[in-house]
Design an enzyme around this catalytic site. Structure first.
Site, short mmCIF file in Angstrom:
data_model
loop_
_atom_site.label_atom_id
_atom_site.label_comp_id
_atom_site.label_asym_id
_atom_site.label_seq_id
_atom_site.Cartn_x
_atom_site.Cartn_y
_atom_site.Cartn_z
N ASP A 1 1.47 -1.10 0.30
CA ASP A 1 -0.03 -0.05 -0.03
C ASP A 1 0.57 1.37 -0.19
O ASP A 1 1.87 1.39 -0.11
CB ASP A 1 -1.43 -0.12 1.35
C1 BGC Z 1 -4.94 3.44 -0.08
C2 BGC Z 1 -4.90 2.40 -0.83
C3 BGC Z 1 -4.86 3.43 -2.45
C4 BGC Z 1 -3.57 3.82 -2.72
C5 BGC Z 1 -3.17 4.70 -3.49
C6 BGC Z 1 -3.89 4.10 -0.14
O1 BGC Z 1 -3.13 4.96 1.60
O2 BGC Z 1 -4.81 3.34 1.83
O3 BGC Z 1 -5.63 2.50 -0.59
O4 BGC Z 1 -4.91 2.78 -3.24
O5 BGC Z 1 -2.90 5.13 -1.29
O6 BGC Z 1 -3.55 6.12 -3.79
#
Ligand code: BGC
Length: 782
Positions: A259
């Protein structure tokens, strides 16, 4: 108008237990990956395992390896312009905003999810996006999770089936998904560091199965590891989760991406199996990897494995080629409207106040700012820049087309904590004497978002005051709700004749609500999560969001309806509930046990009849109850569902199939799924609390021979098929033998570990003899 609904019953099972075929291991690739690996320098390999910016992988120009783009989702494409952050602060390209997951999931419609996935895939292709970051399939453990609007359900079978359908749709377009957030990411508070303290059985039965289903049935190109820890270890650093379970048990053949900003120790995550760090760590990750190779913490083989997966992903993306650089925005908007119609849930409809017939004449009072200014998605990384937005007010006026007067009053300011007396007075005047009042209430955007959790599940108090004021002058009141996570209804719902839960319904939600209110469409949505009477009834209470860096999943398996139904608690609306403008009868339950034993296969057939006077769609749900079990199990669990669309008076048999996992539990002693023989209840209904037909079947189950240890109880020894006769012969009929054979008084003795009994004066077996028997019976079993 939404497209006419499909009239064939669709995939009739969500059974996560049907025999899985692990994905084939060999992928056909165009890039000559082994040759590239041979030519890449160690530094280039380390660089390939890091992003090049917020959204792109690293290119290696000298070898013709292009960068590919990963972008948010999941309910539409959020492709940010150059230099974009990941929290939506900068604009993204216009894209169709479909209803976020909470709304989509309430459709229980796998074919719809596939079509939405296809549309999002097409938009990704048009924008040269290789991977869309979703679906989000975490469980809704508490109504307070700030990101519940982005997740499907409190039930793993439903979330798994919907996530699978969505993945099939996106990937059919040559675009990958990133199934997220693996795993047990069920809150926003301290989301980057909190440790979810959860026992193995609960993980296996509740928090992992949706991922398992998507991985085994849809072969996602990527999985995103979550930020949090599980039982003290960061998921991204857990070899058990990322390699042993995900890849080795489930056969995942794709890439694991962190993530965004979810890595604190690159070498450990690479060892665990996280291939790609996103976004770019600015070189830190690359340096960490090189240092770890020099120190011997990582080998070049470790890098090669991960680089192979990055190149395979690049290859899969490149295979899509340049075709399909456009999409039909109008058609996608119509699909968004259809999806919003399908996801709305009619919670109550007293005296059939809905639908409001446009031909009836008279005045409809539309009250509430949300009717004019729709709130159609949640905040954070999933925020899509819509191609257009429909308001319910405009849509109602267009549809009524002058046949009825549609008067409007905003009633309140959305992001205000206090009533505006002038707006309230205007709303009351508008409601007075109207033939029907449609009141749009909901959560202001600041009440729910990625990044923080809610503190309560109430609507703003001034909105409820407004409802009471309006109800005083006009009881013909319909409430339409706008919210991503469930809200408390008990303080006010008695004053409304109908409540339509519209969720956050995407860019076409306004038109969809008008279709439903006016009867151009018939509601068919069902709750994918329970609406409790009050927050205090939720099982996570006291264990949400945790403290001191830990959150105990103390309720274990009993999340959502598993808790409310096991505890026989009253709820506002049960899981699976949703009314229609027509009615359905269930008859002729038939069960066919196709196979018994360790891999049971059971077919359930029921005839559903549309007993009302309009076409409609029903979602038939099958819950399984284990009547006899050596472990505690939830009162009932959803194991299959099927949607069926019927004309008035039409009947159709619906068959649903259950496999092993419908009956099995995770046996911690055996470390695997096992079916314990005995009697099981099969309950077929329209919600978890509206069971129409039920029956009981007997299954023989697995041959569950637990390995004997010297400290297994005498009872366990006695019930073992081979050790039992041996022990009985050894202790004889006298003394200990006689006591142990006594059904009542012997119970206490039989509960004692055999090794301890051997130390009692006069017990006829020595510790050595028991140890020797453990070895002998273990050898015989293997
Ligand atoms: C979120 C994800 C997201 C990623 C990219 C993260 O903070 O938890 O769900 O896809 O950012 O924006």
């Amino acid at each position: 108008m939404p497209e006419p609904s499909v009239t064939t019953p669709q995939a009739t099972t969500t059974d996560p237990g049907r025999t899985r075929t692990p994905a084939p291991k060999a992928l056909v690739t165009r890039l000559d990956i082994p040759a590239l690996i041979a030519r890449l320098t160690l530094e280039e390999k380390a660089e390939l395992l890091d992003g090049s910016d917020f959204w792109h992988t690293q290119p290696v120009e000298r070898l013709g390896i292009p960068a590919i783009m990963l972008s948010d989702g999941p309910h539409g494409l959020r492709k940010q312009q150059e230099g974009g952050d990941h929290l939506g602060l900068l604009d993204s390209v216009p894209a169709t905003c479909f209803p976020p997951a909470a709304g989509l999931a309430s459709s229980w419609d796998t074919s719809l999810l596939t079509r939405v996935g296809e549309a999002i895939g097409r938009e990704c292709r048009a924008e040269r996006v290789a991977v869309v970051l979703g679906p989000g399939i975490n469980m809704k453990r508490s109504p307070l999770c700030g990101r519940n609007f982005e997740y499907y359900s409190e039930d793993p079978a439903l979330a798994g089936a919907l996530g699978t359908a969505f993945t099939h749709g996106v990937q059919s377009q040559g675009v990958g998904v990133s199934v997220k957030h693996y795993a047990a990411n069920n809150q926003e508070t301290e989301r980057m560091t909190v440790s979810a303290e959860v026992d193995e059985r609960t993980l296996r039965e509740i928090y992992l199965p949706a991922f398992e289903t998507v991985v085994t049935e849809a072969r996602p190109w990527t999985v995103m590891s979550s930020y949090n820890k599980i039982n003290g270890t960061y998921v991204a650093e857990s070899r058990a989760l990322v390699t042993e379970i995900l890849r080795e048990e489930w056969g995942f053949d794709g890439l694991v991406v962190s993530d965004w900003g979810g890595i604190s120790h690159r070498a450990r995550t690479l060892t665990a199996g996280v291939d790609l760090e996103m976004p770019s760590s600015g070189g830190t990750g690359t340096r960490d990897i090189l240092t770890a190779v020099r120190s011997g913490e990582l080998t070049e083989d470790d890098l090669d494995r991960a680089v192979t997966r990055v190149l395979t992903l690049v290859d899969r993306a490149e295979a899509a080629g340049d075709a399909g650089r456009t999409f039909d925005a109008e058609a996608h908007h119509r699909l968004a409207r259809e999806a919003a119609v399908a996801g709305a849930v009619l919670l109550k409809n007293d005296q059939g106040i809905l639908p409001l017939n446009p031909a009836d004449g008279g005045r409809i009072a539309v009250i509430g700012e949300f009717a004019r200014t729709p709130r159609f998605q949640g905040a954070g990384s999933s925020q899509v820049n819509p191609t257009r937005v429909d308001s319910a007010l405009d849509a109602l006026r267009t549809a009524v087309d002058g046949r009825r007067e549609v008067a409007f009053a905003p009633g309140f300011v959305v992001e205000s904590e206090a009533a505006d007396p002038a707006l309230v007075a205007e709303a009351v005047r508008t409601a007075e004497g109207a033939d029907a009042v449609v009141l749009f209430l909901g959560l202001p955007p600041s009440y729910e978002s990625e990044g923080y959790d809610r503190t309560h599940m109430d609507l703003p108090a001034h909105q409820i005051d407004l409802l009471n004021a309006v109800a005083e002058v006009n009881p013909r009141l319909v409430v339409v709700l706008t919210n991503g996570s469930v809200v408390r209804l008990t303080p006010w719902q008695d004053r409304a004749q109908a409540v339509l839960e519209g969720w956050l319904s995407g860019q076409a939600g306004g038109s969809a609500i008008a279709d439903l209110l006016l009867g151009a469409a018939t509601p068919s949505g069902k709750l994918a999560e329970t609406i409790p009477l009050r927050l205090e009834d939720n099982p996570a209470l006291g264990n949400f969001p945790g403290a001191f860096g830990r959150v105990h999943y103390g309720e274990g398996l009993l999340i959502g309806y598993r808790w409310y139904d096991t505890r026989q608690m009253a709820v506002a609306y049960p899981f699976g509930h949703g009314l229609s403008y027509t009615t359905f009868a269930y008859d002729d339950l038939e069960v066919l046990i196709r196979s018994d034993g360790a891999e049971p296969q059971v077919d359930i057939t029921v005839t559903v009849t549309n007993t009302g006077d309009r076409p409609g769609t029903e979602t038939v749900q099958v819950y399984v109850t284990d009547h006899e079990s050596t472990v505690s199990r939830p009162a009932q669990e959803l194991r299959a569902f099927a949607r069926v669309t019927l004309e008035p008076g039409e009947s159709r048999p619906v068959t649903l199939s259950l496999g092993k996992r419908a009956f099995a539990f995770w046996n911690e002693a055996l470390n695997r799924w096992a079916v314990e023989g005995g009697s099981f209840g099969l309950r077929v209904g329209a919600s978890s609390r509206d069971i129409r037909l039920e029956t009981t079947i007997g299954l023989t189950g697995d041959d569950l021979v637990l390995p004997l240890r010297s400290d297994s109880s005498a009872e366990e020894w006695l019930s073992h098929s081979e050790a039992g006769p041996w022990l009985r012969a050894a202790i004889g009929d006298e003394g200990f033998g006689a006591i142990m054979a006594d059904p009542h008084n012997g119970q206490m003795i039989r509960a004692i570990p055999l090794q301890r009994l051997s130390r009692f004066p006069g017990f006829p077996l020595s510790e050595e003899q028991i140890d020797e028997a453990v070895t002998r019976f273990a050898a015989a079993a293997s």
